[in-house]
Design a protein around this motif. Sequence first.
Motif: not given
Length: 143
Positions: A115-142
Amino acid sequence: MMRPSGAIQKSLLIVVLLALAACASGPTPVPPEAPEARERSSRMPTPTVPTVPTDGSSPPTASPVDSLLEEARAFRDRGNLSASFARLERALRIAPQRAEVYLELARSHEAAGRPGRASASAERGLLYCGKSTCTKLRQFIDY
């Protein structure tokens, strides 16, 4: 100190002279293209390199990255996480600014129980995301 014998000295001298002669010669001229080759190459279309949007949205046509993402999902669904990670690493090298790659990477890390690596990957992806992808990436950070 031992001096090399006369035969060895001559051999070394020959090797050195041959090496110097090879260095002294200029480049060989390239023969001009045959006229039919020039004509054929002028008719061939110039290849275009597809551009990847920087806002994280998908490009309009299928790209090698999209194929790698599909393969990574399929391998992850079959439980072959090492093959999934291999495809995702390759996709990252090709398109490090595609949020979808980070999303799939987060999903694969989650499937691997990291889960820690999943969260780190998701945080990195937030730098480049669009609206729908950002929502999906935020699920891994919580976590």
